[in-house]
Design a protein around this motif. Sequence first.
Motif, PDB file in Angstrom:
ATOM      1  N   SER A  29       0.831  -1.206   0.000  1.00 35.58           N
ATOM      2  CA  SER A  29       0.000   0.000   0.000  1.00 35.58           C
ATOM      3  C   SER A  29       0.867   1.257   0.000  1.00 35.58           C
ATOM      4  CB  SER A  29      -0.933   0.006   1.217  1.00 35.58           C
ATOM      5  OG  SER A  29      -0.174   0.012   2.410  1.00 35.58           O
ATOM      6  N   ASN A  30       2.171   1.107   0.240  1.00 34.58           N
ATOM      7  CA  ASN A  30       3.085   2.257   0.252  1.00 34.58           C
ATOM      8  C   ASN A  30       3.803   2.470  -1.078  1.00 34.58           C
ATOM      9  OD1 ASN A  30       2.547   2.747   2.986  1.00 34.58           O
ATOM     10  ND2 ASN A  30       4.077   1.249   3.600  1.00 34.58           N
ATOM     11  N   ASP A  32       2.932   3.816  -3.839  1.00 40.31           N
ATOM     12  CA  ASP A  32       2.723   5.152  -4.403  1.00 40.31           C
ATOM     13  C   ASP A  32       3.616   6.212  -3.765  1.00 40.31           C
ATOM     14  OD1 ASP A  32       0.827   4.081  -6.042  1.00 40.31           O
ATOM     15  OD2 ASP A  32      -0.882   4.784  -4.866  1.00 40.31           O
ATOM     16  N   THR A  33       4.084   5.986  -2.548  1.00 37.39           N
ATOM     17  CA  THR A  33       4.908   6.987  -1.856  1.00 37.39           C
ATOM     18  C   THR A  33       6.404   6.741  -2.051  1.00 37.39           C
ATOM     19  OG1 THR A  33       4.856   5.698   0.187  1.00 37.39           O
ATOM     20  CG2 THR A  33       3.142   7.372  -0.102  1.00 37.39           C
ATOM     21  N   ASN A  34       6.758   5.755  -2.877  1.00 41.11           N
ATOM     22  CA  ASN A  34       8.153   5.447  -3.211  1.00 41.11           C
ATOM     23  C   ASN A  34       9.001   5.074  -1.993  1.00 41.11           C
ATOM     24  OD1 ASN A  34      10.164   4.980  -5.097  1.00 41.11           O
ATOM     25  ND2 ASN A  34      11.000   7.044  -4.892  1.00 41.11           N
ATOM     26  N   VAL A  35       8.403   4.349  -1.060  1.00 39.42           N
ATOM     27  CA  VAL A  35       9.183   3.813   0.054  1.00 39.42           C
ATOM     28  C   VAL A  35       9.435   2.333  -0.196  1.00 39.42           C
ATOM     29  CG1 VAL A  35       8.327   5.488   1.722  1.00 39.42           C
ATOM     30  CG2 VAL A  35       7.151   3.322   1.464  1.00 39.42           C
TER      31      VAL A  35
END
Length: 101
Positions: A29-30, A32-35
Motif C-alpha cells: 500500500s506504500n 505510491d509513496t516510493n518507500v
Amino acid sequence: MTAPSIETTHMPPQVRPLMLAIDPLDGSSNIDTNVSISTIFAVCPAKDQPDASFLRPARELIAGGCIILGPRCCLMVSFGDGTQIYTLNPDTDSFDLTAPA
C-alpha cells in the motif's frame, strides 16, 4: 505454501517435506509513496495436514527472512544462529554478503 492473498493452503506433493509461508509484497500500500516494500518468508518442516504446517511455534522454523525492495535491495536471512545480510551490488548484479551472522 500460503500467502495473505491465498485463501486456502496449498501443499504440492513434490515439496511436502518443507512448508513455505510468504507475504510477497508486504507494505504494497506504500508503493505510491516510493518507500521500500518487502517480501517476508518462513520455512519449516511440513506436517501431514496443511493447516498444521502453518499453525505452529516460530521456534520450529528452519529459516526465515526478508527481502527489502527499494532504492537499496537487501536480503536478510537467518537459519537459526544469527542473521546474514546480503546487499545487491548493481555493478555485478549479484548479492554481496555485507553482514555475516
